[in-house]
Design a protein around this motif. Sequence first.
Motif, mmCIF file in Angstrom:
data_model
loop_
_atom_site.group_PDB
_atom_site.id
_atom_site.type_symbol
_atom_site.label_atom_id
_atom_site.label_comp_id
_atom_site.label_asym_id
_atom_site.label_seq_id
_atom_site.Cartn_x
_atom_site.Cartn_y
_atom_site.Cartn_z
ATOM 1 N N TYR A 172 33.118 2.521 -8.236
ATOM 2 C CA TYR A 172 32.626 3.148 -9.459
ATOM 3 C C TYR A 172 32.138 4.582 -9.281
ATOM 4 O O TYR A 172 31.492 5.127 -10.181
ATOM 5 C CB TYR A 172 31.500 2.299 -10.065
ATOM 6 C CG TYR A 172 31.945 0.897 -10.388
ATOM 7 C CD1 TYR A 172 32.966 0.659 -11.297
ATOM 8 C CD2 TYR A 172 31.354 -0.197 -9.767
ATOM 9 C CE1 TYR A 172 33.396 -0.624 -11.586
ATOM 10 C CE2 TYR A 172 31.770 -1.489 -10.060
ATOM 11 C CZ TYR A 172 32.790 -1.688 -10.967
ATOM 12 O OH TYR A 172 33.205 -2.955 -11.246
ATOM 13 N N ALA A 173 32.446 5.216 -8.156
ATOM 14 C CA ALA A 173 31.965 6.574 -7.896
ATOM 15 C C ALA A 173 32.403 7.548 -8.985
ATOM 16 O O ALA A 173 31.589 8.316 -9.506
ATOM 17 C CB ALA A 173 32.440 7.059 -6.531
ATOM 18 N N GLU A 174 33.649 7.534 -9.339
ATOM 19 C CA GLU A 174 34.152 8.454 -10.356
ATOM 20 C C GLU A 174 33.589 8.091 -11.733
ATOM 21 O O GLU A 174 33.253 8.977 -12.529
ATOM 22 C CB GLU A 174 35.677 8.430 -10.390
ATOM 23 C CG GLU A 174 36.264 9.506 -11.267
ATOM 24 C CD GLU A 174 37.773 9.584 -11.150
ATOM 25 O OE1 GLU A 174 38.415 9.701 -12.201
ATOM 26 O OE2 GLU A 174 38.292 9.528 -10.025
ATOM 27 N N GLY B 35 29.424 8.712 -11.394
ATOM 28 C CA GLY B 35 29.016 10.034 -10.938
ATOM 29 C C GLY B 35 28.154 9.964 -9.698
ATOM 30 O O GLY B 35 27.452 8.978 -9.454
ATOM 31 N N ARG C 96 27.200 11.328 -16.542
ATOM 32 C CA ARG C 96 28.367 10.956 -17.339
ATOM 33 C C ARG C 96 27.950 9.924 -18.377
ATOM 34 O O ARG C 96 26.891 9.306 -18.256
ATOM 35 C CB ARG C 96 29.443 10.344 -16.444
ATOM 36 C CG ARG C 96 30.007 11.305 -15.433
ATOM 37 C CD ARG C 96 31.301 10.751 -14.855
ATOM 38 N NE ARG C 96 31.987 11.755 -14.093
ATOM 39 C CZ ARG C 96 31.794 11.976 -12.798
ATOM 40 N NH1 ARG C 96 30.948 11.251 -12.123
ATOM 41 N NH2 ARG C 96 32.467 12.912 -12.169
#
Length: 186
Positions: free
Chosen positions: A29-31, A34, A169
């Motif tokens: 879930y990094a992208e 954030g 985000r």
Amino acid sequence: MSTAAVHLATVADATEIARIQQVTWRAAYAELLGAAALDALDEAELAQHWREAVEHPATDVYLALEGEFTVGFCVAGQAPGEEVAAADGSLPADADRTGLIATVLVEPRWGRRGHGGRLLAGAAAGLRERGAERGITWVAQADPASLSFFRRAGWQPDGTVRTLDTGERTVKELRLTGGLDLELDG
């Protein structure tokens, strides 16, 4: 091949649950979340959160095991009113018989071995024992793997959407709903 199993977590498992959450969020879930949200994760705070979740009488935390390794977890309980309510705040007739799958996480290196399905089936059985007749969960619209996982279990979006702010985000989530009579293989 190692034996796979699902069982209820104990307070002693909280640190391992926190580790799995950190590893999985950073890998998967990094992208989506954030860097700032991930950097803000504190292992000690997460472990305390998981100790409280395990001790909460209305919540069940399940662990997936492969052999001696804890590889994933799932959290389930009665769906709070704000989670099951319609966009206008009204509650469905079955609100008091609706369970919430708050999360299903399997550490990526242990993925595709059926652990998620076993966790969901175990949680669904636990919710049925508590009197629930259907379940709900929230999944990021930008998470096709999780959406596909729940759809394979027969759960579908019910038209309710919410937006979460990570501070860096915004994440649009879809509410999915489905039956609790799950017999998942693998």
